[in-house]
Design a protein around this motif. Structure first.
Motif, PDB file in Angstrom:
ATOM      1  N   LEU A  44      39.184  16.528 -10.504  1.00 34.04           N
ATOM      2  CA  LEU A  44      39.234  16.720 -11.947  1.00 34.04           C
ATOM      3  C   LEU A  44      39.954  18.015 -12.324  1.00 34.04           C
ATOM      4  CD1 LEU A  44      35.504  15.819 -12.709  1.00 34.04           C
ATOM      5  CD2 LEU A  44      37.479  14.264 -12.718  1.00 34.04           C
ATOM      6  N   ALA A  45      40.658  17.955 -13.451  1.00 37.05           N
ATOM      7  CA  ALA A  45      41.281  19.126 -14.050  1.00 37.05           C
ATOM      8  C   ALA A  45      40.677  19.357 -15.421  1.00 37.05           C
ATOM      9  CB  ALA A  45      42.787  18.912 -14.180  1.00 37.05           C
ATOM     10  N   PHE A  85      47.342  18.006 -25.185  1.00 39.06           N
ATOM     11  CA  PHE A  85      47.531  19.089 -26.148  1.00 39.06           C
ATOM     12  C   PHE A  85      47.894  20.354 -25.377  1.00 39.06           C
ATOM     13  CE2 PHE A  85      45.859  22.419 -29.066  1.00 39.06           C
ATOM     14  CZ  PHE A  85      46.635  22.109 -30.180  1.00 39.06           C
ATOM     15  N   PHE A  86      47.028  20.757 -24.457  1.00 38.64           N
ATOM     16  CA  PHE A  86      47.335  21.868 -23.557  1.00 38.64           C
ATOM     17  C   PHE A  86      46.471  21.730 -22.316  1.00 38.64           C
ATOM     18  CE2 PHE A  86      46.765  26.289 -22.020  1.00 38.64           C
ATOM     19  CZ  PHE A  86      48.088  26.520 -21.669  1.00 38.64           C
ATOM     20  N   ALA A  87      47.102  21.716 -21.150  1.00 36.62           N
ATOM     21  CA  ALA A  87      46.386  21.621 -19.875  1.00 36.62           C
ATOM     22  C   ALA A  87      46.036  23.023 -19.391  1.00 36.62           C
ATOM     23  CB  ALA A  87      47.238  20.897 -18.843  1.00 36.62           C
ATOM     24  N   ILE A  88      44.825  23.194 -18.878  1.00 39.93           N
ATOM     25  CA  ILE A  88      44.333  24.530 -18.549  1.00 39.93           C
ATOM     26  C   ILE A  88      44.294  24.791 -17.052  1.00 39.93           C
ATOM     27  CG2 ILE A  88      42.314  26.061 -18.765  1.00 39.93           C
ATOM     28  CD1 ILE A  88      41.842  24.516 -21.485  1.00 39.93           C
ATOM     29  N   THR A  89      43.909  23.789 -16.252  1.00 39.67           N
ATOM     30  CA  THR A  89      43.858  23.992 -14.801  1.00 39.67           C
ATOM     31  C   THR A  89      44.522  22.833 -14.069  1.00 39.67           C
ATOM     32  OG1 THR A  89      41.818  22.797 -14.234  1.00 39.67           O
ATOM     33  CG2 THR A  89      41.566  25.027 -15.142  1.00 39.67           C
ATOM     34  N   GLN A  90      44.806  23.072 -12.824  1.00 41.68           N
ATOM     35  CA  GLN A  90      45.187  21.988 -11.929  1.00 41.68           C
ATOM     36  C   GLN A  90      43.928  21.172 -11.597  1.00 41.68           C
ATOM     37  OE1 GLN A  90      46.917  24.609  -8.898  1.00 41.68           O
ATOM     38  NE2 GLN A  90      48.931  23.779  -9.379  1.00 41.68           N
ATOM     39  N   ALA A  91      44.098  20.137 -10.798  1.00 45.09           N
ATOM     40  CA  ALA A  91      42.953  19.304 -10.401  1.00 45.09           C
ATOM     41  C   ALA A  91      42.165  20.045  -9.318  1.00 45.09           C
ATOM     42  CB  ALA A  91      43.439  17.949  -9.893  1.00 45.09           C
ATOM     43  N   LYS A 161      44.395  30.589 -13.817  1.00 45.63           N
ATOM     44  CA  LYS A 161      44.432  29.146 -13.604  1.00 45.63           C
ATOM     45  C   LYS A 161      45.526  28.488 -14.451  1.00 45.63           C
ATOM     46  CE  LYS A 161      39.696  28.269 -12.029  1.00 45.63           C
ATOM     47  NZ  LYS A 161      39.281  29.658 -11.807  1.00 45.63           N
ATOM     48  N   ILE A 162      45.735  28.996 -15.656  1.00 46.13           N
ATOM     49  CA  ILE A 162      46.787  28.445 -16.510  1.00 46.13           C
ATOM     50  C   ILE A 162      48.152  28.660 -15.867  1.00 46.13           C
ATOM     51  CG2 ILE A 162      48.001  28.764 -18.701  1.00 46.13           C
ATOM     52  CD1 ILE A 162      45.221  29.353 -19.938  1.00 46.13           C
ATOM     53  N   ARG A 163      48.386  29.844 -15.340  1.00 42.71           N
ATOM     54  CA  ARG A 163      49.692  30.120 -14.719  1.00 42.71           C
ATOM     55  C   ARG A 163      49.867  29.329 -13.429  1.00 42.71           C
ATOM     56  NH1 ARG A 163      48.805  35.513 -17.075  1.00 42.71           N
ATOM     57  NH2 ARG A 163      50.366  35.701 -18.740  1.00 42.71           N
TER      58      ARG A 163
END
Length: 227
Positions: A44-45, A85-91, A161-163
């Motif tokens: 999960l991400a 809309f905006f993804a925050i982390t990888q899985a 995590k975003i980067r």
């Protein structure tokens, strides 16, 4: 970070498809088969957005027909097709309980996105060498809200995590899109290239989607709502 104008977004879509067309013209075959999946199939991400649902069912059915049962073609499922809309982390997570500091993230998200509905208009196809996207143009309020959310998050511990999630792209991303198809080789086969060319000028309409904060697998078929 500057807000993206409609013209910047439009040019990004046009440039991407033009670049893909050049690559396809150079590589007539599908190239090497991928040995690793695009994304972990079950992990999960943390991301935000909303499922598009039944309005896209006819398009997905048509694309699945064009894919002709090709085992390398991963067509989005109606119950998972979504716009981010905006993804925050990888899985990163095996289950929702694995995520830390969610209370802080939820508080920040709700500060900007509570009751926000993103409007995405003038939907059209965009091609990557191994993928087909459905992309459109957000309303001005969605651009403003997302920008404010991202600027806040990048000044918190979530910035790392975003980067990691956006290692080689602009933050926030220029594209407002849903991935319709991923192909597990370097390039799409001719059948899918033809389908894209036949449909690239179509206007697939508009969507109004409430923005939710979720933990989900890569194709949003298993989703847990956080806010």
């Amino acid at each position: 970070m500057a807000l993206h104008t409609r013209e910047i977004i439009h040019q990004a879509y046009e440039n991407t498809t033009a670049k893909t067309s050049e690559i396809w013209n150079t590589h007539r075959g599908t190239g090497e088969i991928r040995t690793e999946p695009f994304y972990h199939p079950t992990r999960l991400a943390i991301t935000s957005g909303h499922r598009a649902g039944s309005p896209m069912a006819a398009l997905l059915d048509e694309l699945a027909t064009a894919a002709q049962g090709d085992p390398l073609a991963d067509v989005a499922q109606v119950n998972g097709m979504h716009f981010t809309f905006f993804a925050i982390t990888q899985a990163l997570y095996d289950k929702p309980e694995d995520a830390e500091d969610l209370a802080d993230l939820i508080s920040i998200f709700e500060q900007y996105c509570r009751s926000h509905v993103m409007q995405i208009s003038d939907l059209r196809l965009v091609a990557l060498p191994d993928q087909l996207l459905l992309a459109g143009f957000p309303d001005a309020e969605s651009l403003r809200v997302r920008q404010a959310l991202v600027e806040h998050l990048l000044n918190t511990s979530w910035a790392v995590k975003i980067r990691e999630r956006y290692p080689n792209t602009e933050i926030p991303q220029v594209f407002w899109h849903s991935t319709l198809l991923r192909y597990s080789a370097q390039y799409l086969p001719e059948t899918l290239r033809v389908w894209f060319r036949e449909n690239r000028q179509k206007d697939f309409g508009s969507l109004s989607l409430p923005v939710k904060l979720v933990m989900t697998n890569y194709n949003w078929t298993e989703t847990f709502t956080l806010a």
